[in-house]
Design a protein around this motif. Structure first.
Motif, mmCIF file in Angstrom:
data_model
loop_
_atom_site.group_PDB
_atom_site.id
_atom_site.type_symbol
_atom_site.label_atom_id
_atom_site.label_comp_id
_atom_site.label_asym_id
_atom_site.label_seq_id
_atom_site.Cartn_x
_atom_site.Cartn_y
_atom_site.Cartn_z
ATOM 1 N N MET A 129 -17.118 -12.966 33.232
ATOM 2 C CA MET A 129 -18.538 -13.314 32.131
ATOM 3 C C MET A 129 -18.619 -11.740 31.114
ATOM 4 N N VAL A 130 -18.622 -11.618 30.560
ATOM 5 C CA VAL A 130 -19.149 -9.944 29.662
ATOM 6 C C VAL A 130 -20.945 -9.877 30.202
ATOM 7 N N VAL A 131 -21.119 -8.971 30.384
ATOM 8 C CA VAL A 131 -22.500 -8.519 30.745
ATOM 9 C C VAL A 131 -23.309 -7.887 29.141
ATOM 10 N N SER A 132 -24.004 -9.008 29.205
ATOM 11 C CA SER A 132 -25.236 -9.146 27.936
ATOM 12 C C SER A 132 -25.969 -8.248 28.168
ATOM 13 N N LYS A 133 -26.069 -6.530 27.879
ATOM 14 C CA LYS A 133 -27.727 -6.312 27.714
ATOM 15 C C LYS A 133 -28.362 -7.436 26.906
ATOM 16 N N LEU A 134 -29.951 -7.359 27.421
ATOM 17 C CA LEU A 134 -31.278 -8.068 26.508
ATOM 18 C C LEU A 134 -32.444 -7.292 26.035
ATOM 19 N N VAL A 135 -32.701 -6.914 25.732
ATOM 20 C CA VAL A 135 -34.579 -6.397 25.083
ATOM 21 C C VAL A 135 -35.439 -6.804 24.509
ATOM 22 N N PHE A 136 -36.552 -7.198 24.852
ATOM 23 C CA PHE A 136 -37.209 -8.053 24.474
ATOM 24 C C PHE A 136 -38.683 -6.918 23.852
ATOM 25 N N PRO A 137 -39.284 -7.462 22.873
ATOM 26 C CA PRO A 137 -40.655 -6.983 22.971
ATOM 27 C C PRO A 137 -41.877 -7.053 24.106
ATOM 28 N N THR A 138 -42.320 -5.531 24.805
ATOM 29 C CA THR A 138 -43.068 -5.800 25.483
ATOM 30 C C THR A 138 -43.746 -7.102 26.274
ATOM 31 N N LEU A 195 -31.152 -19.235 22.066
ATOM 32 C CA LEU A 195 -32.453 -18.676 21.012
ATOM 33 C C LEU A 195 -32.174 -18.781 19.181
ATOM 34 N N ALA A 196 -30.391 -18.153 18.799
ATOM 35 C CA ALA A 196 -29.829 -18.422 17.184
ATOM 36 C C ALA A 196 -29.809 -20.327 17.090
ATOM 37 N N LEU A 197 -29.327 -20.985 18.098
ATOM 38 C CA LEU A 197 -29.927 -22.470 17.523
ATOM 39 C C LEU A 197 -30.646 -23.022 17.340
ATOM 40 N N GLN A 198 -31.730 -22.573 18.399
ATOM 41 C CA GLN A 198 -33.173 -23.847 18.174
ATOM 42 C C GLN A 198 -33.485 -23.020 17.088
ATOM 43 N N ALA A 199 -33.197 -21.599 16.686
ATOM 44 C CA ALA A 199 -33.820 -21.165 14.868
ATOM 45 C C ALA A 199 -32.568 -21.141 13.921
ATOM 46 N N SER A 209 -21.166 -13.813 16.341
ATOM 47 C CA SER A 209 -21.303 -12.664 16.335
ATOM 48 C C SER A 209 -21.011 -12.414 18.097
ATOM 49 N N VAL A 210 -19.180 -10.995 18.214
ATOM 50 C CA VAL A 210 -18.786 -10.611 19.333
ATOM 51 C C VAL A 210 -19.662 -10.220 20.582
ATOM 52 N N GLN A 211 -20.708 -10.311 19.964
ATOM 53 C CA GLN A 211 -21.914 -9.641 21.493
ATOM 54 C C GLN A 211 -22.388 -10.740 21.250
ATOM 55 N N ALA A 212 -23.062 -12.115 21.371
ATOM 56 C CA ALA A 212 -23.386 -13.341 21.752
ATOM 57 C C ALA A 212 -23.498 -13.534 22.615
ATOM 58 N N SER A 213 -24.409 -13.790 23.846
ATOM 59 C CA SER A 213 -24.701 -14.042 24.809
ATOM 60 C C SER A 213 -24.679 -15.911 25.157
ATOM 61 N N PRO A 214 -24.893 -16.428 26.241
ATOM 62 C CA PRO A 214 -25.397 -17.859 26.149
ATOM 63 C C PRO A 214 -26.804 -17.541 26.330
ATOM 64 N N THR A 215 -27.643 -16.224 26.578
ATOM 65 C CA THR A 215 -29.193 -16.338 26.287
ATOM 66 C C THR A 215 -29.543 -16.468 24.483
ATOM 67 N N PHE A 231 -31.181 -8.758 17.099
ATOM 68 C CA PHE A 231 -31.456 -8.107 18.192
ATOM 69 C C PHE A 231 -30.452 -7.695 19.092
ATOM 70 N N ASN A 232 -30.589 -8.559 19.576
ATOM 71 C CA ASN A 232 -29.815 -8.759 20.993
ATOM 72 C C ASN A 232 -28.489 -8.818 20.744
ATOM 73 N N ALA A 233 -27.797 -9.787 19.625
ATOM 74 C CA ALA A 233 -26.505 -10.417 19.473
ATOM 75 C C ALA A 233 -25.528 -9.083 18.937
ATOM 76 N N GLY A 234 -26.572 -8.530 17.347
ATOM 77 C CA GLY A 234 -26.233 -8.493 16.474
ATOM 78 C C GLY A 234 -26.388 -9.276 15.009
#
Length: 392
Positions: A1-10, A216-220, A206-212, A256-259
């Motif tokens: 599995m590709v490692v994903s960096k996830l960043v969210f607001p505080t 989010l994208a599907l529900q949105a 996106s090629v940078q998509a992750s399960p997380t 923001f996380n997948a591009g």
């Protein structure tokens, strides 16, 4: 599995009436001099007074700044940064649409840096951000850009757009209150809504998509697809407005996380050269880009169609085609022109649009189908003629 960096607001507050959390949020920063970046229309309709009244009643020193523009040019950002530095503010509140929030982020971060705004642009800048900015509270009044949860600020240049991007641009607090979007005109509701849908769709593909980000994208996408027509038709529809705000928020977190990718890359020159609002630029291109890249992501597009329609009876090929048609129909239903001709863009501009779109390498790198110059021109030509491009 590709490692994903996830960043969210505080910290985020979401939901109807969440603006009531503004006062306690301001208190937490112990700031005295506050700048509220907003726009003149929100002042005129009384929304700014409604939002800031609790702060004024508590004795905060609050300055209202309204010298902002849609699709803000570099000069607009520089003027705000100069003002912020000169007045020595301690906290920035952004209240408005995506352009306003982007400007608020730029003011907050560059208040603590030397140099001009242009020095920090992604494509042409020579400086990098090194310091934390002023604390920021971002409050969207549209359901579209997701700027309240991203580290990106977009500025218009002479013929295209560029960004300042760094995790230091992230808001300290995001307040997403659908009640603040009720007064949004139908045309803006439509444009910003398709913008948010584009964020969700491009993040999912996106090629940078992750399960997380996929979740989010599907529900949105589901929330926006099922609610946008209702919100455009009746701005007071509380359920539709809530779904649009939550959909936009989640799409912002996803992209923001997948591009985002090709749609945005081709949309930027439309805004830069012809000053078409960003949401409309995305909307007019969405079906054409989706049709062109479909062969590279058939399975994912088919799944999007199943999630949005509830129809699981089609083959992957059929469902992916139907997804493209669904996007085309939605854009038409909410009243956005479906061709470049509809925006009075001449055929002679297709070459220069392509020249500028090719430069958006940060965005193009995320496309599931590589988009070279010839591909980009083909998509623009299809959008000009109003015919979905041949799928290779």
């Amino acid at each position: 599995m590709v490692v994903s960096k996830l960043v969210f607001p505080t910290l985020s507050y979401t939901g109807w009436g969440s603006i009531k959390q503004l006062l306690s949020s301001v208190k937490s920063f112990q700031a005295k001099r506050i700048l509220c970046v907003t726009d003149e229309i929100l002042v005129k309709i009384g929304l700014v007074d409604k939002v800031t009244k609790p702060l004024i009643e508590k004795g905060y020193e609050l300055n209202i700044y309204t010298d902002v523009e849609p699709e803000p040019p570099l000069e607009c950002g520089q003027k705000l940064v100069d003002y912020t530095k000169a007045e020595k503010f301690e906290l920035i509140i952004g209240l408005g649409g995506g352009s306003t929030l982007d400007l608020a982020k730029i003011a907050a971060i560059l208040a603590t840096h030397d140099g001009a705004v242009k020095d920090y642009l992604n494509l042409t800048g020579t400086k990098s951000l090194k310091n934390n900015g002023l604390p920021t509270i971002l409050i969207p009044t549209t359901s579209g850009t997701g700027s309240e949860v991203t580290n990106i600020s977009v500025l218009s240049l002479e013929t295209t757009k560029d960004v300042i991007t760094d995790d230091r641009l992230m808001a300290d607090v995001a307040i997403v209150d659908p009640e603040l979007t009720v007064s949004l005109p139908a045309k803006v509701t439509a444009a910003t809504g398709v913008d948010a849908l584009t964020h969700a769709v491009e993040a999912f593909l996106s090629v940078q998509a992750s399960p997380t980000t996929d979740g989010l994208a599907l529900q949105a996408a589901r929330l926006i697809d099922h609610s946008l027509r209702r919100a455009v038709k009746n701005g007071s529809d509380r359920e539709a407005r809530t779904n649009m705000s939550m959909g936009s928020y989640m799409a912002g977190l996803a992209f923001f996380n997948a591009g985002v990718a090709g749609v945005h890359a081709l949309a930027y020159p439309l805004g830069g050269q012809f000053h078409i609002p960003h949401g409309e630029s995305n909307a007019v291109l969405l079906p054409y880009v989706m049709a062109y890249i479909r062969p590279s992501c058939v399975k994912k597009m088919a799944y999007l169609y199943e999630v949005l329609s509830g129809d699981t009876s089609k083959t992957l090929a059929e469902a992916s085609h139907l997804f493209v048609k669904r996007m085309e129909t939605l854009v038409r239903d909410v009243g956005i022109p479906s061709t470049l001709k509809g925006f009075q863009i001449p055929r002679s501009a297709l070459e220069s649009l392509t020249d500028d779109a090719v430069k958006q390498t940060r965005l193009l790198a995320r496309s599931p189908k590589p988009l070279l110059r010839a591909d980009i021109f083909t998509i623009y030509e299809a959008a000009f003629e109003g015919k979905l491009p041949n799928e290779l």
